[in-house]
Scaffold this motif. Structure first.
Motif, mmCIF file in Angstrom:
data_model
loop_
_atom_site.group_PDB
_atom_site.id
_atom_site.type_symbol
_atom_site.label_atom_id
_atom_site.label_comp_id
_atom_site.label_asym_id
_atom_site.label_seq_id
_atom_site.Cartn_x
_atom_site.Cartn_y
_atom_site.Cartn_z
ATOM 1 N N LEU A 54 0.852 -1.050 0.145
ATOM 2 C CA LEU A 54 -0.599 -0.031 -0.244
ATOM 3 C C LEU A 54 0.772 1.082 0.443
ATOM 4 O O LEU A 54 0.643 2.149 -0.730
ATOM 5 N N LEU A 55 1.997 1.124 0.997
ATOM 6 C CA LEU A 55 2.561 2.720 1.149
ATOM 7 C C LEU A 55 3.183 2.396 -0.726
ATOM 8 O O LEU A 55 3.825 3.821 -0.795
ATOM 9 N N THR A 56 4.249 1.522 -1.276
ATOM 10 C CA THR A 56 4.745 1.992 -2.004
ATOM 11 C C THR A 56 3.548 2.009 -3.346
ATOM 12 O O THR A 56 3.858 3.212 -4.048
ATOM 13 N N ARG A 57 2.447 1.468 -3.607
ATOM 14 C CA ARG A 57 1.101 1.818 -4.341
ATOM 15 C C ARG A 57 0.972 3.543 -4.064
ATOM 16 O O ARG A 57 0.839 4.335 -5.065
ATOM 17 N N LEU A 58 1.104 3.677 -3.043
ATOM 18 C CA LEU A 58 0.657 5.686 -2.554
ATOM 19 C C LEU A 58 1.579 6.289 -3.294
ATOM 20 O O LEU A 58 1.819 7.506 -3.455
ATOM 21 N N ARG A 59 3.324 5.780 -2.807
ATOM 22 C CA ARG A 59 4.041 7.196 -3.153
ATOM 23 C C ARG A 59 4.683 7.260 -4.691
ATOM 24 O O ARG A 59 4.674 7.992 -5.384
ATOM 25 N N ASP A 60 4.231 5.867 -5.533
ATOM 26 C CA ASP A 60 4.218 5.880 -7.391
ATOM 27 C C ASP A 60 3.160 6.494 -7.017
ATOM 28 O O ASP A 60 2.750 5.951 -9.038
ATOM 29 N N ARG A 61 1.731 6.653 -6.404
ATOM 30 C CA ARG A 61 0.475 6.838 -6.826
ATOM 31 C C ARG A 61 0.178 5.841 -8.590
ATOM 32 O O ARG A 61 -0.352 6.643 -9.320
ATOM 33 N N GLU A 62 0.027 4.649 -8.085
ATOM 34 C CA GLU A 62 -0.773 3.849 -8.747
ATOM 35 C C GLU A 62 -1.945 3.775 -9.199
ATOM 36 O O GLU A 62 -2.471 3.831 -7.505
ATOM 37 N N LYS A 63 -2.774 4.242 -9.955
ATOM 38 C CA LYS A 63 -4.258 3.671 -10.094
ATOM 39 C C LYS A 63 -3.767 1.948 -10.161
ATOM 40 O O LYS A 63 -3.634 1.080 -11.005
ATOM 41 N N ARG A 64 -5.207 1.436 -9.125
ATOM 42 C CA ARG A 64 -5.517 0.393 -9.426
ATOM 43 C C ARG A 64 -6.546 0.154 -10.112
ATOM 44 O O ARG A 64 -7.646 0.739 -10.403
ATOM 45 N N ALA A 65 -6.398 -1.424 -11.057
ATOM 46 C CA ALA A 65 -7.584 -1.758 -11.701
ATOM 47 C C ALA A 65 -8.501 -2.296 -11.541
ATOM 48 O O ALA A 65 -8.847 -2.539 -10.097
#
Length: 65
Positions: A54-65
């Protein structure tokens, strides 16, 4: 409905979890859990991996499919 902000609850929940695992005896890490075949170590690793993901997705501003 407005989103429910659970950050305060999660902070205290994680603090309690850290206190719990900090007090584990080394042999308790291999103890079985209600989620066979997972051990205490497996469950703690799963929670940590989920948090780090979760932290890395937030850091990278990844959009979940």
């Amino acid at each position: 409905m407005d989103p429910l902000d659970v950050r305060v609850v999660m902070h205290s929940e994680r603090a309690a979890l850290l206190d719990l695992i900090d007090g584990l005896h080394p042999r308790e890490w291999d103890a079985p859990t209600p989620c066979p075949p997972w051990t205490v170590h497996d469950l703690v690793a799963h929670v940590l991996a989920s948090d780090l993901g979760l932290l890395t997705r937030l850091r990278d501003r990844e959009k979940r499919a």
